[in-house]
Design a protein around this motif. Sequence first.
Motif, mmCIF file in Angstrom:
data_model
loop_
_atom_site.group_PDB
_atom_site.id
_atom_site.type_symbol
_atom_site.label_atom_id
_atom_site.label_comp_id
_atom_site.label_asym_id
_atom_site.label_seq_id
_atom_site.Cartn_x
_atom_site.Cartn_y
_atom_site.Cartn_z
ATOM 1 N N ASP A 162 26.652 20.731 6.743
ATOM 2 C CA ASP A 162 25.747 19.991 7.626
ATOM 3 C C ASP A 162 24.538 19.467 6.855
ATOM 4 O OD1 ASP A 162 27.352 20.482 9.806
ATOM 5 O OD2 ASP A 162 26.283 22.322 10.367
ATOM 6 N N PRO A 163 23.938 18.377 7.331
ATOM 7 C CA PRO A 163 22.748 17.836 6.654
ATOM 8 C C PRO A 163 21.581 18.823 6.719
ATOM 9 C CG PRO A 163 23.686 16.238 8.186
ATOM 10 C CD PRO A 163 24.365 17.534 8.459
ATOM 11 N N VAL A 164 20.743 18.786 5.693
ATOM 12 C CA VAL A 164 19.502 19.564 5.686
ATOM 13 C C VAL A 164 18.336 18.596 5.536
ATOM 14 C CG1 VAL A 164 20.568 21.649 4.745
ATOM 15 C CG2 VAL A 164 19.627 19.936 3.172
ATOM 16 N N GLU A 165 17.201 18.970 6.073
ATOM 17 C CA GLU A 165 16.030 18.096 6.087
ATOM 18 C C GLU A 165 14.952 18.631 5.154
ATOM 19 O OE1 GLU A 165 12.929 17.511 9.529
ATOM 20 O OE2 GLU A 165 14.659 16.202 9.949
ATOM 21 N N PHE A 166 14.244 17.726 4.509
ATOM 22 C CA PHE A 166 13.134 18.116 3.651
ATOM 23 C C PHE A 166 12.093 17.003 3.648
ATOM 24 C CE2 PHE A 166 16.333 16.004 1.130
ATOM 25 C CZ PHE A 166 15.631 15.149 0.308
ATOM 26 N N VAL A 167 10.918 17.319 3.112
ATOM 27 C CA VAL A 167 9.788 16.393 3.159
ATOM 28 C C VAL A 167 9.260 16.125 1.759
ATOM 29 C CG1 VAL A 167 7.419 16.068 3.994
ATOM 30 C CG2 VAL A 167 9.126 17.137 5.473
ATOM 31 N N LEU A 168 8.994 14.855 1.455
ATOM 32 C CA LEU A 168 8.261 14.474 0.254
ATOM 33 C C LEU A 168 6.796 14.330 0.635
ATOM 34 C CD1 LEU A 168 10.563 11.713 -1.331
ATOM 35 C CD2 LEU A 168 10.764 14.196 -1.476
ATOM 36 N N GLU A 169 5.935 15.088 -0.051
ATOM 37 C CA GLU A 169 4.519 15.120 0.309
ATOM 38 C C GLU A 169 3.656 14.809 -0.904
ATOM 39 O OE1 GLU A 169 2.068 18.897 1.399
ATOM 40 O OE2 GLU A 169 3.009 18.192 3.260
ATOM 41 N N SER A 170 2.825 13.780 -0.786
ATOM 42 C CA SER A 170 1.975 13.371 -1.908
ATOM 43 C C SER A 170 0.970 14.459 -2.248
ATOM 44 C CB SER A 170 1.241 12.077 -1.563
ATOM 45 O OG SER A 170 0.385 11.696 -2.626
ATOM 46 N N ILE A 171 0.814 14.722 -3.548
ATOM 47 C CA ILE A 171 -0.135 15.756 -3.971
ATOM 48 C C ILE A 171 -1.376 15.153 -4.620
ATOM 49 C CG2 ILE A 171 1.661 17.492 -4.303
ATOM 50 C CD1 ILE A 171 1.492 16.971 -7.322
ATOM 51 N N TYR A 172 -1.388 13.837 -4.817
ATOM 52 C CA TYR A 172 -2.529 13.173 -5.438
ATOM 53 C C TYR A 172 -3.003 12.008 -4.573
ATOM 54 C CZ TYR A 172 -1.264 15.641 -9.753
ATOM 55 O OH TYR A 172 -0.978 16.608 -10.689
ATOM 56 N N PRO A 173 -3.800 12.251 -3.544
ATOM 57 C CA PRO A 173 -4.317 11.117 -2.772
ATOM 58 C C PRO A 173 -5.242 10.263 -3.632
ATOM 59 C CG PRO A 173 -5.426 13.156 -2.141
ATOM 60 C CD PRO A 173 -4.307 13.542 -3.066
ATOM 61 N N GLY A 174 -5.038 8.958 -3.603
ATOM 62 C CA GLY A 174 -5.818 8.069 -4.458
ATOM 63 C C GLY A 174 -7.243 7.868 -3.945
ATOM 64 N N ALA A 175 -8.149 7.513 -4.854
ATOM 65 C CA ALA A 175 -9.536 7.228 -4.465
ATOM 66 C C ALA A 175 -9.622 5.891 -3.738
ATOM 67 C CB ALA A 175 -10.424 7.214 -5.706
ATOM 68 N N LEU A 176 -8.698 4.980 -4.041
ATOM 69 C CA LEU A 176 -8.692 3.655 -3.408
ATOM 70 C C LEU A 176 -7.501 3.541 -2.482
ATOM 71 C CD1 LEU A 176 -9.484 1.429 -6.523
ATOM 72 C CD2 LEU A 176 -11.096 2.316 -4.830
ATOM 73 N N GLU A 177 -7.711 2.868 -1.359
ATOM 74 C CA GLU A 177 -6.621 2.663 -0.420
ATOM 75 C C GLU A 177 -5.804 1.453 -0.844
ATOM 76 O OE1 GLU A 177 -5.823 1.910 4.366
ATOM 77 O OE2 GLU A 177 -7.857 2.316 3.605
ATOM 78 N N GLY A 178 -4.532 1.674 -1.102
ATOM 79 C CA GLY A 178 -3.665 0.594 -1.552
ATOM 80 C C GLY A 178 -2.941 -0.059 -0.391
ATOM 81 N N PRO A 179 -1.962 -0.880 -0.690
ATOM 82 C CA PRO A 179 -1.179 -1.534 0.351
ATOM 83 C C PRO A 179 -0.468 -0.508 1.238
ATOM 84 C CG PRO A 179 -0.809 -2.576 -1.773
ATOM 85 C CD PRO A 179 -1.578 -1.327 -2.041
ATOM 86 N N SER A 180 -0.095 -0.913 2.432
ATOM 87 C CA SER A 180 0.600 -0.022 3.352
ATOM 88 C C SER A 180 2.028 0.219 2.870
ATOM 89 C CB SER A 180 0.632 -0.632 4.751
ATOM 90 O OG SER A 180 1.449 -1.793 4.749
ATOM 91 N N ALA A 181 2.636 1.270 3.416
ATOM 92 C CA ALA A 181 4.025 1.570 3.069
ATOM 93 C C ALA A 181 4.936 0.403 3.420
ATOM 94 C CB ALA A 181 4.471 2.837 3.801
ATOM 95 N N GLN A 182 4.632 -0.280 4.508
ATOM 96 C CA GLN A 182 5.429 -1.436 4.925
ATOM 97 C C GLN A 182 5.316 -2.573 3.904
ATOM 98 O OE1 GLN A 182 4.423 -2.685 8.864
ATOM 99 N NE2 GLN A 182 6.390 -3.664 9.237
ATOM 100 N N ASP A 183 4.087 -2.812 3.408
ATOM 101 C CA ASP A 183 3.888 -3.858 2.408
ATOM 102 C C ASP A 183 4.605 -3.512 1.103
ATOM 103 O OD1 ASP A 183 2.387 -5.358 4.103
ATOM 104 O OD2 ASP A 183 0.437 -4.691 3.330
ATOM 105 N N ILE A 184 4.549 -2.241 0.725
ATOM 106 C CA ILE A 184 5.213 -1.811 -0.512
ATOM 107 C C ILE A 184 6.715 -2.022 -0.399
ATOM 108 C CG2 ILE A 184 5.747 0.189 -1.953
ATOM 109 C CD1 ILE A 184 2.940 1.244 -1.343
ATOM 110 N N LEU A 224 9.234 6.582 -0.896
ATOM 111 C CA LEU A 224 7.889 6.880 -0.429
ATOM 112 C C LEU A 224 7.836 8.250 0.235
ATOM 113 C CD1 LEU A 224 6.972 3.404 1.073
ATOM 114 C CD2 LEU A 224 6.311 4.330 -1.150
ATOM 115 N N PRO A 225 6.658 8.858 0.311
ATOM 116 C CA PRO A 225 6.542 10.138 1.010
ATOM 117 C C PRO A 225 7.071 10.032 2.434
ATOM 118 C CG PRO A 225 4.520 9.661 -0.189
ATOM 119 C CD PRO A 225 5.360 8.421 -0.266
#
Length: 624
Positions: free
Chosen positions: A453-475, A432-433
Amino acid sequence: MYSQWQQGNLVRVDRTNKDGVYIKPQPLPGDPAERFNWDAPINVSAHDPKRIYFASQRVWRSDDRGDSWTPISKDLTQNKNRMHMPMMGRTWSVEAGWDLYAMSEFHTIANFAESPVDENILWVGTDDGIIQVTTDGGKSWKKIELDDIRGIPATAYVNDIRADLYDPNTVYVALDNHKYGDYKPYLIKSTNLGKKWTSLADDLPEKHLVWRIVQDHVNKDLMFIGTEFGIFFTVDGGKDWVELDGGMPTISTRDVKIQRRENDLVAGTFGRGIYILDDYAPLRQLTKKSMEQDALLFAPSRPVKWFQLDSNHTDSDGDDRYVAENPEHGATLTYYLKESLMTAKDKRKEAEKKLLDDEKYPKYPSWEAVEAELEELEPAVYLEIRDANGDIVNRVDGSTKKGLHRVTWEMDYALTTPVTKKDGSNSGFMALPGTYTATLFKREGAEVSQLADPVEFVLESIYPGALEGPSAQDIKAFQASLDKAQKRAMSSTAVLKQLESTMELLRVAISRTPSNVADLEAKYATIKREIHDVNNVLYGLEARNRKGAKPANVMSRLGYARSALWSSYGPTQQHKDQLGYASEGLAEVSARISALQQNAVPALQQSVVDQGGPWTTGLTVIAE
């Protein structure tokens, strides 16, 4: 946007309505004809986007995007009579086969640069051996003839001229003399407005004439050049050049540009191809000192574009249109190894090669040394991906060879379902993002150690959906339940397949058993019937395959539950329901398969052996 075709025909295009306005500068009455290079230089000012420069044999300036023009120089070329130039060892008169219409004009300005530091410093390079510079916006120009620069031929063509992004007094010039049979690379630099010049081409291979040079906008010492046979970069301002291959063909690279927003390097070739090096930012951190470390790891310089790949459509439109490959789907990380990880065999072969180079000859090693080579495990390099909680998500294999490498994590979890073949897929649930880390490790023999050493990066959604789906916790909860069901299903079907193979062996073994086999045959038939019944629960009646609609079964329900992974929306209630039905069926089926695996089939195998029949695969080894 500005575009042109040969002979200085310039158009300004409004990309909102696609209108093109013809804005080629026009001479005043009495002015001589304007001679434009085939690729006349067009520059948008770094100080004012409304100001543009264009060049013929003189420099033109517009402060209203080309609606009006003012010449800010006289003729800056040698301005000789082209018709009087000797060709093939002599000059020619009217009746010669002149055909200059489809050729570039001569004695033209080939390249132009404005200092991004000082708007009054302008540079010009011509096609006939001249560099010109002004420090007062074009009121006066200083002429520099190329034959006054040590090592530069008077006939050289200025392929490119670039003002330094940081220092107003520094300029870089790429030159080319191939029209006179000279394919040597020429690349020069001045740090005092052209009073003194130094060569930056000493480290370049022969015949790699230089077409373009571009400087990084973050690290002043990082530069790229396009040459006749590829692309090179330097991290020390041009003292040492390294070729960038990585899929780049051996081809004339006529233009190199930096897309600053994305930190991408874009190359245009003479084969009319475009090549893109995505996110070259890790090169900014390379220095001679940093590369003395055993390893370096670099994160993506921008958020990683998180989206779900569309696998429901064909990869090709046939011959309808051409679509180039996209960057790899996922987070691309870059790492550097100072030295290759080598086995004892690799080290021996390298040492033997050095002996041969010195005309010395190696001796055959001992049998024990060769045997140790055969037993040695291959070394490995891999990236370990962890989520924000520090939990391991996946591992991605990399190259063990020295140098720069790139690997892409496809934004998925390691596949932890049963492994039934060594070359199976390792594509699990999509991560998940969010924020993740990557750490570089090596494995040599049985020892695993961290390389960087570890490096940090971010996954960022580029297509926000028109409908709100289940939460990240539910997924995540659904994924955990689905993973558990898939493990049970795959282990059940794998064991069932093994049992079916064992039953085939038992069929042969019973036939070869030298005793009364009636009891064995009865047990065999009972087990076969149970295996068949279990298969029916899992897959439905085989008789109904491809015969129209078929009632749902355990595997079809599990397949439907898996379809929740086809999108980023998450599981619907129906996905959850079907997973529940499938899990109930799997609980019953796995118990029946376990009974077959642990009791019924081994018991039949042992009974065959006890009655003098053959041993079959799955029984313990015959120890006596």
